[in-house]
Design an enzyme around this catalytic site. Structure first.
Site, PDB file in Angstrom:
ATOM      1  N   ASN A   1       0.887  -1.153   0.000  1.00 59.35           N
ATOM      2  CA  ASN A   1       0.000   0.000   0.000  1.00 59.35           C
ATOM      3  C   ASN A   1       0.932   1.211   0.000  1.00 59.35           C
ATOM      4  O   ASN A   1       1.470   1.580   1.042  1.00 59.35           O
ATOM      5  CB  ASN A   1      -0.916   0.012   1.231  1.00 59.35           C
TER       6      ASN A   1
ATOM      7  N   ARG B   1     -12.731   8.720  -5.025  1.00 59.25           N
ATOM      8  CA  ARG B   1     -12.256   9.879  -4.271  1.00 59.25           C
ATOM      9  C   ARG B   1     -11.775  10.988  -5.216  1.00 59.25           C
ATOM     10  O   ARG B   1     -12.172  11.041  -6.367  1.00 59.25           O
ATOM     11  CB  ARG B   1     -11.179   9.422  -3.288  1.00 59.25           C
TER      12      ARG B   1
END
Ligand code: DQA
Length: 144
Positions: A74, A107
């Site tokens: 990540n 987003r």
């Protein structure tokens, strides 16, 4: 089977930062969960977190020398602009899955593009910490 899980910048602040987006579970708790899910599957999980791009790259190189079977990464905000992390993943040629806690496509526009995903076997986003478990399963499946 051994998998290296790398978390990039600001992931250590999960549980404190933007709880509506990342959830309330703190980072240590998420790390314990990933480790436990690995044990259940007989996967040796090593966890690493850094806020520094070069350190993340060094860790990716380490995965090569220490013969890891897979990397779960990540990359935090580096996702959107780190060609150096892209190059590092390409260099080691280890099956790598990109994971995001949030659905980056739902987003801000700058989050929609990952410059790292093309170096990976796949990307998982939007499933909070369960994404790391899905990534483990994907690495196991792709090795067979
Ligand atoms: C993130 C998404 C990124 O856009 C952001 O910069 C992060 C976290 C995620 O896990 O959803 O730091 O990688």
């Amino acid at each position: 089977m051994k998998i290296l899980v790398i978390n990039g910048p600001n992931l250590n602040m999960v549980g404190i930062r933007e709880k509506g987006i990342y959830g309330t579970r703190d980072f240590q708790d998420i790390c314990d969960y990933i480790k436990k899910e690995g044990q259940k599957r007989n996967i040796d999980i090593e966890l690493y977190q850094s806020n520094i791009e070069g350190e993340i790259i060094n860790e990716i190189h380490k995965a090569y020398y220490e013969k890891y079977d897979g990397i779960i990464i990540n990359p935090g905000a580096y996702t959107h602009y780190s060609y150096a992390i892209f190059d590092a993943i390409k260099a080691v040629n280890i099956n790598t899955v990109e994971v995001h806690l949030s659905n980056i496509h739902a987003r801000e526009e700058f989050r929609h593009k990952s410059v790292i995903a093309p170096a990976c076997i796949g990307q998982i986003c939007g499933f909070k910490e369960f994404g790391y478990v899905m990534a483990m399963e994907a690495i196991v499946e792709m090795k067979n």
